[in-house]
Design a protein around this motif. Structure first.
Motif, PDB file in Angstrom:
ATOM      1  N   PRO A 159       0.701  -1.178   0.119  1.00 11.50           N
ATOM      2  CA  PRO A 159       0.260  -0.209   0.000  1.00 11.50           C
ATOM      3  C   PRO A 159       1.105   0.773   0.122  1.00 11.50           C
ATOM      4  N   LEU A 160       1.808   1.262   0.875  1.00  9.87           N
ATOM      5  CA  LEU A 160       2.537   2.363   0.801  1.00  9.87           C
ATOM      6  C   LEU A 160       3.245   2.844  -0.236  1.00  9.87           C
ATOM      7  N   TYR A 161       4.260   1.569  -1.221  1.00 10.37           N
ATOM      8  CA  TYR A 161       4.420   1.848  -2.209  1.00 10.37           C
ATOM      9  C   TYR A 161       3.529   2.035  -3.672  1.00 10.37           C
ATOM     10  N   ASN A 162       1.837   1.407  -3.517  1.00 16.08           N
ATOM     11  CA  ASN A 162       1.465   1.935  -4.825  1.00 16.08           C
ATOM     12  C   ASN A 162       1.070   3.558  -4.539  1.00 16.08           C
ATOM     13  N   GLN A 209     -17.128   7.245  -9.418  1.00 12.19           N
ATOM     14  CA  GLN A 209     -16.702   5.878  -9.141  1.00 12.19           C
ATOM     15  C   GLN A 209     -15.585   5.906  -7.837  1.00 12.19           C
ATOM     16  N   VAL A 210     -15.915   4.634  -6.922  1.00 11.93           N
ATOM     17  CA  VAL A 210     -14.488   4.334  -6.520  1.00 11.93           C
ATOM     18  C   VAL A 210     -14.219   2.700  -6.641  1.00 11.93           C
ATOM     19  N   ALA A 211     -12.859   2.790  -6.931  1.00  8.41           N
ATOM     20  CA  ALA A 211     -12.413   1.524  -7.422  1.00  8.41           C
ATOM     21  C   ALA A 211     -11.330   0.943  -5.772  1.00  8.41           C
ATOM     22  N   ILE A 212     -12.187  -0.804  -5.842  1.00 12.81           N
ATOM     23  CA  ILE A 212     -12.046  -1.624  -4.719  1.00 12.81           C
ATOM     24  C   ILE A 212      -9.821  -2.125  -5.000  1.00 12.81           C
ATOM     25  N   VAL A 213      -9.226  -1.648  -4.694  1.00 16.72           N
ATOM     26  CA  VAL A 213      -7.721  -2.376  -4.960  1.00 16.72           C
ATOM     27  C   VAL A 213      -7.468  -3.347  -4.475  1.00 16.72           C
ATOM     28  N   ASP A 214      -6.805  -4.245  -4.554  1.00 17.29           N
ATOM     29  CA  ASP A 214      -5.920  -5.111  -3.951  1.00 17.29           C
ATOM     30  C   ASP A 214      -4.882  -5.026  -4.012  1.00 17.29           C
ATOM     31  N   HIS A 215      -4.286  -4.880  -3.171  1.00 21.73           N
ATOM     32  CA  HIS A 215      -2.757  -3.666  -2.911  1.00 21.73           C
ATOM     33  C   HIS A 215      -1.812  -4.782  -3.495  1.00 21.73           C
ATOM     34  N   VAL A 216      -1.142  -5.750  -2.593  1.00 21.22           N
ATOM     35  CA  VAL A 216      -0.885  -6.033  -2.986  1.00 21.22           C
ATOM     36  C   VAL A 216      -0.549  -7.385  -4.303  1.00 21.22           C
ATOM     37  N   LYS A 217      -1.557  -7.512  -5.058  1.00 22.46           N
ATOM     38  CA  LYS A 217      -2.025  -8.147  -5.980  1.00 22.46           C
ATOM     39  C   LYS A 217      -2.190  -6.659  -7.437  1.00 22.46           C
ATOM     40  N   GLU A 235      -7.244   8.591  -0.954  1.00 23.54           N
ATOM     41  CA  GLU A 235      -8.001   7.512  -0.722  1.00 23.54           C
ATOM     42  C   GLU A 235      -9.285   7.898   0.538  1.00 23.54           C
ATOM     43  N   LEU A 236     -10.227   6.690   0.465  1.00 26.02           N
ATOM     44  CA  LEU A 236     -11.907   7.265   0.686  1.00 26.02           C
ATOM     45  C   LEU A 236     -11.062   6.207   2.228  1.00 26.02           C
ATOM     46  N   ASP A 237     -10.330   4.619   1.783  1.00 28.55           N
ATOM     47  CA  ASP A 237     -10.533   3.770   3.249  1.00 28.55           C
ATOM     48  C   ASP A 237      -8.664   3.180   2.588  1.00 28.55           C
ATOM     49  N   GLU A 238      -8.401   1.871   3.133  1.00 31.02           N
ATOM     50  CA  GLU A 238      -7.470   1.188   3.005  1.00 31.02           C
ATOM     51  C   GLU A 238      -7.608   0.913   1.673  1.00 31.02           C
ATOM     52  N   ASN A 239      -8.450   0.303   1.001  1.00 33.53           N
ATOM     53  CA  ASN A 239      -8.679  -0.158  -0.377  1.00 33.53           C
ATOM     54  C   ASN A 239      -9.380   0.448  -1.025  1.00 33.53           C
ATOM     55  N   GLU A 240      -9.931   1.721  -0.675  1.00 35.22           N
ATOM     56  CA  GLU A 240     -10.803   1.911  -1.690  1.00 35.22           C
ATOM     57  C   GLU A 240     -10.607   3.791  -2.135  1.00 35.22           C
ATOM     58  N   PHE A 241     -10.617   3.926  -3.439  1.00 38.97           N
ATOM     59  CA  PHE A 241      -9.703   5.101  -3.925  1.00 38.97           C
ATOM     60  C   PHE A 241     -10.293   5.560  -4.553  1.00 38.97           C
TER      61      PHE A 241
END
Length: 303
Positions: free
Chosen positions: A55-58, A94-102, A81-87
């Motif tokens: 997450p920090l890298y991305n 739109q709000v994208a749900i992200v898998d940080h590691v993948k 960033e709205l949440d730890e995996n929502e942008f």
């Protein structure tokens, strides 16, 4: 005592893995993660390091991910960033749900009303977004940009200050040619309506990695400031885009001038004026030398 040493070793192992991931050159974190996983041979330590580092890298690298329905792309930054995996993607609401590691978007949802800026702020944001899109299309063949409101998004009309952020990200990866590179620029624009001024602050970062028979990295950073007068949304957008265009072109020119002079300046300073052979080094014809070839010959290594 033995248990404490074991626990410390596990912690240290995780910290080292995290450091390697965070310091991965642009576009190479997945390759490094694969090697780290193999070297560590410890799924728990790797997963903990990856969950912290990715997450920090991305966000620091402003990576760009395609939306699941292929309707567009979303930047991953700390400013949307709205949440730890929502942008948030304000351009498509739109709000994208992200898998940080993948490093993929797994889902998306419509933006809630409270997550968007007020109509007054959106007028300025949209105007600036349109101008920056034009500029990025001209300057960066594979560039992505977005504009976010980071302060005062609920301002309903004239009389209050607010702040917008412009994020520009351009990546060119060519691992088959042993080189990757990225351009990242961040522009904070403070709209100070009380003094009728806009303060502009820019942070530019260029990274490059060449790894053909070696390992050479560039990590250059530059900061700049400027200002302009507070105007109507369209006029503000044009002025800000011109400021960004000017400073980024100026910085790029300075980089090109600096590195075109490397053979006559920096490289010369890396060795003494007259080596032990008492023969001047022929800087005008450095291509006749091959460090790799000479080392292989000395060590008796055949390719």
């Amino acid at each position: 005592m033995a248990e404490e040493d074991c626990e410390l070793n596990e912690k240290r192992k995780r910290e080292i893995a995290k450091w390697f991931l965070l310091n991965s050159p642009a576009g190479e974190i997945q390759y490094i993660a694969k090697d780290l996983r193999s070297v560590l041979n410890d799924e728990k330590a790797y997963n903990e390091a990856a969950l912290e580092a990715f997450p920090l890298y991305n966000k620091s690298h402003f990576i760009c991910l395609e939306l699941p329905d292929r309707s567009g792309e979303v930047l991953v930054t700390s400013y949307n960033e709205l949440d730890e995996n929502e942008f948030l993607d304000p351009r498509t609401a739109q709000v994208a749900i992200v898998d940080h590691v993948k490093q993929v978007c797994t889902d998306m949802r419509p933006t809630a009303d409270e997550e968007l800026s007020s109509p007054y702020i959106e007028e300025f944001r949209c105007a600036l977004d349109a101008e920056i899109l034009k500029y990025v299309a001209e300057a960066y063949p594979k560039g992505i940009c977005s504009v976010y409101c980071v302060k005062g998004k609920d301002v309903e009309g004239p009389g209050s200050n607010f702040e917008l952020v412009v994020v520009i990200s351009a990546v060119r990866n060519s691992p088959q040619n042993f080189c990757n590179g990225s351009w990242r620029s961040l522009w904070n624009i403070e709209f100070k309506e009380d003094v009728q001024m806009l303060e502009v602050r820019g942070e530019l970062q260029v990274g490059a990695h060449y790894f053909e028979e070696g390992n050479v990295q560039l990590d250059a950073k530059h900061e700049c400031k400027d200002a302009t007068i507070f105007q109507a949304p369209d006029d503000c957008a044009i002025s800000i885009a011109n400021i960004i265009r000017h400073h980024e072109a100026q910085y790029l020119e300075s980089l090109e001038a600096s590195y075109s002079n490397l053979p006559d300046t920096t490289f010369k300073d890396l060795r003494r004026k007259l080596p032990v052979t008492r023969t001047l080094f022929p800087w005008h014809n450095t291509l006749q030398f091959s460090l790799t070839r000479d080392i292989q010959k000395e060590l008796g290594i055949d390719k």
